[in-house]
Enzyme design. Structure first.
Site, PDB file in Angstrom:
ATOM      1  CE  LYS A  64      -2.985   0.604   3.526  1.00 21.92           C
ATOM      2  NZ  LYS A  64      -2.827   1.921   4.171  1.00 21.92           N
ATOM      3  NE  ARG A  69       6.045   6.606   0.871  1.00 21.07           N
ATOM      4  CZ  ARG A  69       5.142   6.374   1.837  1.00 21.07           C
ATOM      5  NH1 ARG A  69       4.053   5.649   1.589  1.00 21.07           N
ATOM      6  NH2 ARG A  69       5.309   6.881   3.051  1.00 21.07           N
ATOM      7  CD  GLN A 212       0.184   8.195   7.317  1.00 19.18           C
ATOM      8  OE1 GLN A 212      -0.360   8.985   8.077  1.00 19.18           O
ATOM      9  NE2 GLN A 212      -0.417   7.086   6.911  1.00 19.18           N
ATOM     10  CG  ASP A 363       0.435  -0.044   9.467  1.00 16.01           C
ATOM     11  OD1 ASP A 363       0.035   0.795  10.282  1.00 16.01           O
ATOM     12  OD2 ASP A 363       0.813   0.256   8.317  1.00 16.01           O
TER      13      ASP A 363
END
Ligand code: S3P
Length: 486
Positions: A64, A69, A212, A363
């Site tokens: 992801k 990107r 991020q 995550d």
């Protein structure tokens, strides 16, 4: 490391001219309107079970982070980039829609390859309608960075989960670069931002370990004059750095003895189109890997899993817990280390997870919590305060759901302590709330495979954000799932 994902296709004359026009229009062009689009989804309650050992070979969708990107940087390159293995999940499609709304041409061929004609750095156009980010924090924060140094105004909207997430972490540094923001209370979405050109290059020390935030500043720096610097005390995923370099940006990384990284990007860059192959997402592979470790008798191979060291912490931890995970056919795909993971059922042992490893598996804690619930003894996981501001409060939501299915869990402000069963199935027999969080939904799907009574996930639809085909993947290994009346 060798970046062999960079194969620069020659742009055609038309493409080169189109690019020149975008750049000739200036790095600080006047806004022009374009369209945006969005995609809704509906709740779907499902129960999962494993009537037999899991067996077989599976692939998981593209990474992801790399997919987002690849679309963003291709949309800023001059000419046509080609992306293979792109994750076609809702989050990435939100990024694609936003880049289209700002002028890029993005199409998917019948061969599954995505072709992107970029507008050139400085060439983003004014979107005509609000950018609908759905559930995607990565789209939102990275795009805010891109827009910050373009002279355009954009409104960001998202679903109920995204609208609760903090944006101050990006609006603060982007504000220092000159962008202006009107946010909802608490600095949240919906928000409207006005980018500025030329933006002010800054030097910024990250107050939270966040790829991020780092990426938003670097992307803003792409169209700012001079050098923009991000100082990262704790290393986070480095896909932006790798890919920016691959597209030809002048970016350097210095690492101090204490591990602090200083990333410098020279602005007003010109990006060259690329051919990119996106490896399988280690965060998605985590679900079949833990499922295979937990379901007795299982033997599963997960192919083509990205193992960038800034992402692969879970596999180290699972091995330290006694997980039988072998990396085979290790190779480099898309500039990232990749392997096939051969996983066999194992009796896991509880450990203390070192907080230093958290950013490389940030995550993966929801699924590690599930693994810990079946391990022998106690697993201590701390330093996880960032989990409280993900798609849901993953500490609270996982603690509540795991308790509901019979696990012994102590919730701390910054983590969980779990006393596992040593492999005995949990009671199950409860409906757990996914809270619009794909990783919560998939984690409880895996827990259901090894619980006595069904574990019902109230809403599997968020899984489409990152793992389309999740239920089919589990089914191909022998798991069963059935829809349940909500
Ligand atoms: C991501 C960074 C991480 C991660 C997210 C994807 C990225 O967020 O949780 O799923 O692609 O940069 P933070 O930067 O907030 O830690």
């Amino acid at each position: 490391m060798e970046r062999n994902w960079i194969k620069t296709p020659e742009p055609s004359v038309r493409e080169r001219n189109a690019g020149r026009l975008a750049i000739a229009g200036g790095r600080c062009q006047k806004p022009r309107p374009m369209n945006a689009h969005s995609s809704p989804s509906s709740p779907l309650s499902v129960a999962f079970s494993a009537p037999a050992p899991l067996a077989g070979r599976v692939r998981v969708p593209g990474d992801k982070s790399i997919s987002h990107r690849s679309l963003m940087l291709s949309a800023l390159a001059v000419g046509e980039s080609v992306v293979e293995g792109l994750l076609e999940g809702e989050d990435v499609l939100a990024t694609a829609a936003a880049m289209r709304a700002m002028g890029a041409t993005i199409t998917r061929g019948d061969d599954g390859r995505w072709r992107i004609h970029g507008v050139g750095v400085g060439g983003l156009l004014q979107p005509q309608t609000a950018l609908d980010m759905g559930n995607s924090g990565t789209s939102t924060r990275l795009l805010m960075g891109l827009i910050a140094s373009h002279p355009i105004t954009a409104t960001f909207v998202g679903d109920a989960s995204l609208s609760k997430r903090p944006m101050g972490r990006v609006t603060d540094p982007l504000g220092l670069m000159g962008a202006e923001f009107t946010t909802s209370p608490g600095g949240r979405l919906p928000l409207t931002m006005r980018g500025i050109c030329p933006a002010v290059p800054i030097e910024y020390r990250l107050p939270v370990a966040s790829a991020q935030v780092k990426s938003a500043i670097l992307l803003a720096g792409l169209n700012a004059p001079g050098i923009t610097r991000v100082i990262e005390p704790v290393p986070t995923r480095d896909h932006s750095e790798r890919m920016l370099r691959g597209f030809g940006a002048n970016l350097t990384v210095e690492e101090a003895a204490d591990g602090t990284r200083t990333i410098s990007i020279h602005g007003e860059a010109e990006l060259k189109p690329q051919a990119i192959t996106v490896p399988g997402d280690p965060s998605s592979a985590a679900f079949p890997v833990v499922a295979a470790l937990l379901v007795p008798g299982s033997d599963v191979t997960v192919e083509n899993v990205g193992l960038n060291p800034t992402r692969a912490g879970l596999y180290e931890v699972l091995r330290a817990m006694g997980g039988d995970i072998r990396f085979t056919d290790e190779r480099v795909v898309g500039g990232e280390p990749v392997a096939d993971l051969v996983v066999r059922h194992s009796t896991l042992r509880g450990i203390e997870v070192p907080p230093a490893i958290v950013p490389s598996m940030v995550d993966e804690f929801p699924i590690l919590f599930v693994a810990a619930a079946f391990a022998e003894g106690r697993t201590v996981m701390r330093g996880l305060e960032e989990l409280r501001v993900k798609e849901s409060d993953r500490i609270a939501v996982m603690a509540e759901g795991l308790r509901a299915i019979g696990a012994r869990v102590e919730e701390l402000e910054d983590g969980l302590i779990i006393d596992g069963t040593g492999g005995t199935p949990l009671a199950g027999g409860a409906t757990v709330a996914a809270h619009l969080d794909h990783r919560i939904a998939m984690s409880f799907a895996v827990a259901g495979l090894v619980s006595k009574d069904p574990v019902i996930i109230d809403d599997m639809s968020p899984v489409a954000t990152s793992f389309p085909g999740f239920a089919a993947m589990l089914a191909s290994l022998g798991a069963e799932s059935r829809p349940v009346e909500a």
